[in-house]
Design a protein around this motif. Structure first.
Motif, PDB file in Angstrom:
ATOM      1  N   UNK A  31       1.162  -1.355   0.298  1.00  0.00           N
ATOM      2  CA  UNK A  31       0.230  -0.150   0.337  1.00  0.00           C
ATOM      3  C   UNK A  31       0.602   0.983  -0.169  1.00  0.00           C
ATOM      4  N   UNK A  32       0.357   2.345  -1.198  1.00  0.00           N
ATOM      5  CA  UNK A  32       1.465   3.077  -1.708  1.00  0.00           C
ATOM      6  C   UNK A  32       0.187   4.747  -1.096  1.00  0.00           C
ATOM      7  N   UNK A  33       1.649   5.233  -0.442  1.00  0.00           N
ATOM      8  CA  UNK A  33       0.033   6.876   0.518  1.00  0.00           C
ATOM      9  C   UNK A  33       0.207   7.446  -1.017  1.00  0.00           C
ATOM     10  N   UNK A  34      -0.686   7.746  -0.893  1.00  0.00           N
ATOM     11  CA  UNK A  34      -0.763   9.267  -2.326  1.00  0.00           C
ATOM     12  C   UNK A  34      -1.713  10.125  -2.192  1.00  0.00           C
ATOM     13  N   UNK A  35      -1.379  11.489  -2.589  1.00  0.00           N
ATOM     14  CA  UNK A  35      -2.162  12.533  -2.620  1.00  0.00           C
ATOM     15  C   UNK A  35      -3.929  11.875  -3.549  1.00  0.00           C
ATOM     16  N   UNK A  36      -4.680  12.858  -3.341  1.00  0.00           N
ATOM     17  CA  UNK A  36      -6.360  12.278  -3.783  1.00  0.00           C
ATOM     18  C   UNK A  36      -6.419  13.897  -4.259  1.00  0.00           C
ATOM     19  N   UNK A  37      -7.038  13.155  -5.779  1.00  0.00           N
ATOM     20  CA  UNK A  37      -8.141  14.722  -6.398  1.00  0.00           C
ATOM     21  C   UNK A  37      -9.370  15.184  -5.862  1.00  0.00           C
ATOM     22  N   UNK A  38      -9.497  16.052  -6.209  1.00  0.00           N
ATOM     23  CA  UNK A  38     -11.077  16.107  -5.673  1.00  0.00           C
ATOM     24  C   UNK A  38     -11.872  15.424  -6.950  1.00  0.00           C
ATOM     25  N   UNK A  39     -11.415  15.037  -7.701  1.00  0.00           N
ATOM     26  CA  UNK A  39     -12.311  13.829  -8.173  1.00  0.00           C
ATOM     27  C   UNK A  39     -12.437  12.702  -7.651  1.00  0.00           C
ATOM     28  N   UNK A  40     -10.850  11.888  -7.766  1.00  0.00           N
ATOM     29  CA  UNK A  40     -10.973  10.794  -6.558  1.00  0.00           C
ATOM     30  C   UNK A  40     -11.257  10.990  -4.722  1.00  0.00           C
ATOM     31  N   UNK A  41     -11.501  12.448  -4.355  1.00  0.00           N
ATOM     32  CA  UNK A  41     -12.288  11.889  -3.064  1.00  0.00           C
ATOM     33  C   UNK A  41     -13.782  12.208  -3.689  1.00  0.00           C
ATOM     34  N   UNK A  42     -14.467  12.604  -4.383  1.00  0.00           N
ATOM     35  CA  UNK A  42     -15.804  12.091  -4.919  1.00  0.00           C
ATOM     36  C   UNK A  42     -16.112  11.504  -4.879  1.00  0.00           C
ATOM     37  N   UNK A  43     -15.307  10.736  -5.394  1.00  0.00           N
ATOM     38  CA  UNK A  43     -15.889   9.032  -6.130  1.00  0.00           C
ATOM     39  C   UNK A  43     -15.961   8.331  -4.476  1.00  0.00           C
ATOM     40  N   UNK A  44     -14.946   8.747  -4.018  1.00  0.00           N
ATOM     41  CA  UNK A  44     -15.173   7.816  -2.616  1.00  0.00           C
ATOM     42  C   UNK A  44     -16.375   8.240  -1.596  1.00  0.00           C
ATOM     43  N   UNK A  45     -16.018   9.290  -2.025  1.00  0.00           N
ATOM     44  CA  UNK A  45     -17.006  10.055  -1.124  1.00  0.00           C
ATOM     45  C   UNK A  45     -18.589  10.145  -1.281  1.00  0.00           C
ATOM     46  N   UNK A  46     -19.157  10.238  -2.038  1.00  0.00           N
ATOM     47  CA  UNK A  46     -19.780  10.023  -2.799  1.00  0.00           C
ATOM     48  C   UNK A  46     -20.588   8.511  -3.462  1.00  0.00           C
ATOM     49  N   UNK A  47     -19.690   8.110  -4.713  1.00  0.00           N
ATOM     50  CA  UNK A  47     -20.232   7.161  -5.675  1.00  0.00           C
ATOM     51  C   UNK A  47     -20.301   5.536  -4.871  1.00  0.00           C
ATOM     52  N   UNK A  48     -19.132   6.037  -4.188  1.00  0.00           N
ATOM     53  CA  UNK A  48     -19.051   4.672  -2.781  1.00  0.00           C
ATOM     54  C   UNK A  48     -20.370   4.098  -3.112  1.00  0.00           C
ATOM     55  N   UNK A  49     -20.910   5.115  -1.968  1.00  0.00           N
ATOM     56  CA  UNK A  49     -22.061   4.036  -0.767  1.00  0.00           C
ATOM     57  C   UNK A  49     -23.263   3.375  -2.498  1.00  0.00           C
ATOM     58  N   UNK A  50     -22.320   3.730  -4.218  1.00  0.00           N
ATOM     59  CA  UNK A  50     -23.837   3.120  -4.497  1.00  0.00           C
ATOM     60  C   UNK A  50     -23.321   2.192  -5.248  1.00  0.00           C
TER      61      UNK A  50
END
Length: 245
Positions: A31-50
């Protein structure tokens, strides 16, 4: 995805058992640490639940997950997801499940899936062996894809390679008879290792008529990495094996 997959209307799937997992002490990834873009964070926050799936969901009813019966393909280690998204968009009659441990790639794929309105793709952010063992029913998959896994080129790290006899046997139990295991790598030594493991694996037959490798199938999208490698004269090896029993 494979063009000659079995008909997914086969009612003979046995979903009652879960195979013993390969022993895990050494992981095939770091596992590598990496910076998240706004779009990537949106995917995890808003799309992951679906669209996100979890190990604690347990053994899946895939028809219920996707709301239909269709061919099913799993891709392990989809990276940033470009190839998997292209396949899902090009083949709307096939359902895809992606497995990736790195958050930026999962977020990127989910954001893109949502923007394109795709409904035939679900995602795990977990260890692939755990997902195969605990969540995917036996004889439920028409195909499993493993494209450009970490080659772990140093000899002392070869034990970290995901393609090992126990992994291949686990995949066999999850494929339908006639289902395919499709691997691709740009490391010739790893391609040779894959071929050696598969040559000893029971219950598979090579789809190649000459040697262990096949030409790149049209259904496997070319990556930017491959285009660059081709210009530099780097090779890519595809191996496709079919479950025979």
């Amino acid at each position: 995805m494979n063009n000659d997959r079995l008909n997914a209307d086969d009612p003979g799937q046995d979903t009652s058992t879960v195979a013993e997992p390969p022993r895990r002490g050494i992981k095939s990834y770091v596992l590598r640490a990496g910076r998240m873009t706004a779009a990537q964070q949106r995917g995890l926050d808003e799309v992951w639940p679906q669209l996100g799936l979890k190990l604690e969901d347990g053994l899946l009813d895939l028809d219920a997950v996707f709301g239909r019966r269709a061919p099913r393909v799993v891709e392990i280690g989809f990276g940033m997801g470009a190839s998997l998204i292209e396949q899902a968009e090009t083949h709307p009659d096939t359902d895809f499940i992606g497995i990736e441990v790195h958050a930026p790639g999962v977020g990127k794929l989910l954001d893109e899936v949502d923007k394109r309105g795709l409904t035939n793709l679900r995602v795990y952010r977990d260890d692939a062996l755990e997902v195969l063992t605990r969540c995917l029913p036996e004889a439920s998959l028409d195909g499993l894809q493993l494209f450009f896994p970490d080659p772990w080129p140093k000899k002392k790290h070869h034990k970290r390679r995901i393609v090992q006899p126990a992994f291949v046997e686990l995949v066999r139990t999850r494929l339908k008879p006639g289902g395919t295991l499709h691997m691709a790598t740009d490391w010739e030594a790893y391609a040779e290792h894959m071929a050696e493991v598969m040559a000893e694996a029971p219950g598979f037959r090579n789809t190649s008529s000459e040697g262990p490798y096949v030409p790149r199938p049209e259904f496997r999208p070319l990556t930017k990495f491959e285009h660059r490698g081709a210009r530099l004269g780097h090779g890519v090896w595809d191996l496709i094996y079919r479950r025979s029993e």
